[in-house]
Design a protein around this motif. Structure first.
Motif, mmCIF file in Angstrom:
data_model
loop_
_atom_site.group_PDB
_atom_site.id
_atom_site.type_symbol
_atom_site.label_atom_id
_atom_site.label_comp_id
_atom_site.label_asym_id
_atom_site.label_seq_id
_atom_site.Cartn_x
_atom_site.Cartn_y
_atom_site.Cartn_z
ATOM 1 N N PHE A 33 0.667 -1.255 0.075
ATOM 2 C CA PHE A 33 -0.074 0.315 -0.271
ATOM 3 C C PHE A 33 0.487 1.442 0.307
ATOM 4 C CE2 PHE A 33 -1.903 3.404 1.989
ATOM 5 C CZ PHE A 33 -3.410 3.869 1.503
ATOM 6 N N TRP A 37 0.604 3.657 -2.814
ATOM 7 C CA TRP A 37 0.298 5.229 -2.491
ATOM 8 C C TRP A 37 1.286 6.509 -2.978
ATOM 9 C CZ3 TRP A 37 1.940 7.996 2.206
ATOM 10 C CH2 TRP A 37 1.400 8.796 2.791
ATOM 11 N N LEU A 64 -7.731 3.959 -5.459
ATOM 12 C CA LEU A 64 -7.061 4.176 -5.466
ATOM 13 C C LEU A 64 -6.742 5.619 -5.550
ATOM 14 C CD1 LEU A 64 -5.108 4.263 -2.896
ATOM 15 C CD2 LEU A 64 -2.742 3.804 -4.405
ATOM 16 N N HIS A 81 -13.251 4.766 1.105
ATOM 17 C CA HIS A 81 -13.132 3.716 2.107
ATOM 18 C C HIS A 81 -12.452 2.734 1.495
ATOM 19 C CE1 HIS A 81 -17.255 3.849 4.551
ATOM 20 N NE2 HIS A 81 -16.188 4.966 4.574
ATOM 21 N N TRP A 82 -11.458 3.185 0.455
ATOM 22 C CA TRP A 82 -10.745 1.950 -0.755
ATOM 23 C C TRP A 82 -9.018 1.908 0.164
ATOM 24 C CZ3 TRP A 82 -11.675 -1.515 -4.095
ATOM 25 C CH2 TRP A 82 -10.354 -1.856 -4.585
ATOM 26 N N PHE A 83 -8.618 0.701 0.188
ATOM 27 C CA PHE A 83 -7.705 0.829 0.826
ATOM 28 C C PHE A 83 -6.184 -0.541 0.176
ATOM 29 C CE2 PHE A 83 -10.674 -2.220 1.947
ATOM 30 C CZ PHE A 83 -10.208 -4.207 2.098
ATOM 31 N N PRO A 273 -8.497 4.880 5.341
ATOM 32 C CA PRO A 273 -9.231 3.461 4.472
ATOM 33 C C PRO A 273 -9.897 2.775 5.476
ATOM 34 C CG PRO A 273 -6.398 4.180 4.353
ATOM 35 C CD PRO A 273 -7.370 4.836 5.333
ATOM 36 N N GLN A 274 -10.606 1.816 4.765
ATOM 37 C CA GLN A 274 -11.656 0.792 4.860
ATOM 38 C C GLN A 274 -12.400 2.004 5.708
ATOM 39 O OE1 GLN A 274 -9.561 -3.100 6.685
ATOM 40 N NE2 GLN A 274 -10.969 -3.785 5.570
ATOM 41 N N VAL A 291 -8.486 -0.572 9.261
ATOM 42 C CA VAL A 291 -7.252 -0.714 8.621
ATOM 43 C C VAL A 291 -6.250 -1.027 9.352
ATOM 44 C CG1 VAL A 291 -6.054 1.112 8.272
ATOM 45 C CG2 VAL A 291 -5.924 -0.472 6.388
#
Length: 716
Positions: A33, A37, A64, A81-83, A273-274, A291
């Motif tokens: 991640f 990122w 993302l 909420h994407w992680f 995230p999440q 997360v």
């Protein structure tokens, strides 16, 4: 003429070194991640500053990328909420202002990476490390040295050659290393990234072990106050930093940034995230986000049995869940937010609560070890800290009580299902300790991009890969109960329950081929993808499993078998039990109904046959290897001759052979008669060993969407 930029980010040990240092599933996710990122931060800086446009990858609808711009990937209202990392660590852009890219990191992309990395590291320092720093010896100096300049950034720009040859620029640039690692770091080294010094600065070899322990105790205390300040029991081992873990600054950022309060994560990343964690009596923004919670390898191993047990004896499962939560409240919610779709989709609240129990609760050996370690620690503290020693002994007693509860749950399940099982299926009366790690990667994707770039179709390939990435989460998590760690471009990393791993690999390959169908006509060869799949015991260190999966993918499936292949191994604590490789191509000269299936397509069928048929023994496979190894080498690509030899060995001592005997050998050869990337047949007996292993660990018993082998009951 257009000016082209090729850009890449990696750690000093490379992307794989950064990832392979992981000790937990969350570490593995965090490695991927953070790289994804930071790469996205560089792309965003380039586009927001008007310096150019991204050609590869396709970012516009990437989840993302959307999250970084405050949008949800599903088009719904509300915060993103994407992680999962979905963007690769490299990109290609057409520059409108090449003058912005100067030497020594003087460019908008490198600046963006440094700024965002420093901002995240600063949040981790202030939240978790700074209060403990006075207990260290030069902790801030170590932190600053390791964080500054940690990332290795390479880029090349030049005029567009219009023939795709620019695809090799970055590989040439990497051969000219400009990122010079610092001299060997002093002191004790990090347990995760071994080239870096651990953060306390104290050296155990100099008699400073107690000082070092004091520093890490202070760090753990601070982490505990942030992640679970309401916990009344402080005798459980903190999952975030175990008592034996001493980490470097980059490793600590990787380990602890998911534990930052949600409001801090939002300030650093731009979104949570999440999403937020629900907790009565506390403001969600003060808590770590969801997360923080990732399944353990033991949990992924236990999932098939947990689901089967709930289907068969829900009342007994409910009793077990209530006992765990009442006796060992904090560890019992270690999973806290299940990534397993089957548990999330169950309508019963009790079923969902059962699905959130820690995976270790389903393995007697793990509970026994926990109780023994607590007793040993209590004994060591009996004189110096009798109050804590008493608490530890009490906790050990509760763990032993949970062992008793587990025995009762197993017995209830056994009584319910055993009458319907064949003898070999009875091995699934307890949870298997094996889980699966799957890694997949497109074959020769660099060459493919170079070819289509010369033909002006690079954008079409980017869109095709984005379509593939968009399907991965559904295939892995919603359809196969897996946990997706990374899905970017042609690259996939996922943990899966053992029974669904091979079907998942087959489904992902088909999704890749379907996504690339529109660009296949522009290439000399059709696009393909390869896979490395490890079935690992939860006692095998995760870093070892990750390295093995990567070696299977790169060295066995791609280099050794000629790509378009899947390599599989079984890893036990004692070492590799079996290793197998085949291409996804079918064996030539097969019957019409089988000519479209590859050997790996037959693996689950053979495993289910082993589960049902007690006559299919492993001893036959070992006898073939020991007695006929030279014959197997000679007849290695002649199926008819091999079938005769194997049938003769199979019926030895029997009164003639039957159609059933012929079918058994035929099904075994469907798996063992493997193919290379160019379609050549190669006999590999390991296929039978792996099929038998799968049968012993749930395939054929727990693989029908994890439904119990009997109708759901009440636990009677």
């Amino acid at each position: 003429m257009k000016t082209i930029l090729h850009w890449q980010i990696a750690s000093p040990a490379g992307v794989q070194g950064w990832i392979q240092g992981s000790r937990r599933i969350r570490d593995f996710w965090a490695s991927s991640f953070l790289t994804s990122w930071l790469s996205a931060c560089a792309m965003k800086a380039l586009m927001d500053g008007g310096y150019g446009e991204i050609v590869f990858p396709a970012v516009e609808e990437d989840p993302l990328w959307l999250a970084m711009h405050g949008r949800r990937h599903d088009g719904k209202e509300g915060p993103p909420h994407w992680f999962v990392g979905t963007l690769p660590n490299r990109f290609k852009a057409v520059l409108s202002d090449p003058s912005a890219f100067g030497p020594n990191g003087d460019d908008p992309c490198s600046k963006a990476v440094r700024e965002h990395w420093q901002k995240l590291a600063e949040a981790v320092w202030q939240t978790f490390v700074e209060p403990a720093a006075p207990c260290g010896a030069g902790t801030w100096d170590i932190w600053h040295r390791q964080i500054t300049g940690f990332w290795d950034i390479n880029w090349v720009l030049g005029k567009d050659p219009k023939d795709g040859s620019d695809g090799a620029w970055l590989d040439r640039r990497k051969n000219w290393r400009a990122h010079l690692p610092s001299t060997e770091e002093p002191g004790d080294h990090c347990r995760m990234l071994g080239d870096f010094q651990e953060l306390s600065g104290w050296v155990r070899a100099k008699g400073q072990a107690s000082d070092q322990d004091k520093f890490w105790q202070a760090v753990r205390k601070q982490v505990r106050e942030v992640v679970n300040p309401d916990a009344g029991d402080d005798t459980f081992e903190l999952l975030e930093i175990r008592n034996t873990e001493r980490l470097s600054a980059p490793a600590l950022v990787k380990r602890l940034f998911p534990c930052l309060p949600a409001d801090q994560l939002r300030k650093v990343l731009g979104w949570v995230p999440q999403g937020l964690q629900e907790h009565h009596g506390r403001i969600p923004g003060d808590l770590p986000a969801k997360v923080r919670f990732w399944p353990s390898t033991a949990y992924m191993a236990a999932v098939p049995w947990m689901l089967a047990a709930w289907d068969a004896v829900p009342d007994a499962c409910k009793t077990f869940q209530q006992a765990c939560r009442s006796k060992l409240h904090v560890p019992s919610v270690a999973e806290h937010d299940s990534h397993v779709a089957s548990f999330r989709n169950l309508g019963s609240k009790d079923a969902k609560e059962f699905g959130l129990l820690d995976g270790s609760f389903f393995f007697d050996d793990m509970l026994h070890t926990e109780a023994r370690n607590l007793d040993r620690e209590a004994e060591s503290l009996a004189q110096t800290d009798p109050d804590r020693a008493r608490k530890l002994r009490e906790r050990s007693r509760k763990v032993e009580e949970i062992r008793g509860e587990l025995a009762r749950l197993r017995e209830a399940y056994r009584r319910r299902v055993e009458p319907n099982l064949q003898p070999r299926q009875a091995k699934s009366l307890t949870a298997s300790p094996f889980y699966a790690l799957l890694v997949m990667d497109g074959d020769a994707i660099g060459k493919l991009l170079s070819k289509v770039a010369g033909a002006g179709s690079e954008r079409a390939v980017s869109e095709a890969l984005r379509r593939f990435t968009g399907q991965v989460k559904r295939i892995v998590e919603e359809e196969r109960d897996g946990t997706l760690v990374y899905a970017g471009g042609d690259d996939v990393k996922a943990f899966l329950p053992l029974p669904t791993a091979i079907p998942c690999a087959i489904a992902l390959r088909q999704a890749y081929l379907d996504a690339m169908k529109n660009v296949a006509g522009k290439l000399d060869e059709p696009p393909t993808i390869s896979a490395g799949l490890v079935f690992a015991h939860y006692h095998v260190p995760l870093s070892t499993v990750i390295r093995k999966a990567r070696d299977l993918l790169d060295k066995v499936a791609k280099e050794g078998n000629g790509r378009n292949s899947i390599a599989v191994s079984v890893e036990k604590p004692s070492g590799t039990m079996a290793e197998y490789v085949t291409s996804f191509l079918p064996e030539k000269k097969r019957t019409p109904e089988k000519c479209k299936k590859s050997p790996i397509d037959h693996m689950q069928k053979l495993a289910r046959a082993y589960a049902r048929d007690i006559e299919r023994s492993t001893s036959f496979l070992y006898n073939m290897k020991d007695r006929y190894e030279h014959v197997l080498d000679i007849f290695g690509n002649d199926r008819e001759r091999l079938e005769k030899v194997m049938l003769a060995e199979w019926v030895k001592g029997k009164k003639g052979r039957t159609k059933g005997d012929e079918d058994r050998i035929d099904e075994l050869l469907d798996v063992c008669m493997t193919t290379t990337g160019n379609g050549k047949a190669v006999f590999r007996l390991a296929g039978g060993l792996i099929a038998r292993f799968l049968a012993d660990n749930g395939v054929g018993t727990l693989d029908a969407r994890y439904r119990s082998p009997v109708p759901a009951g009440d636990g009677a």
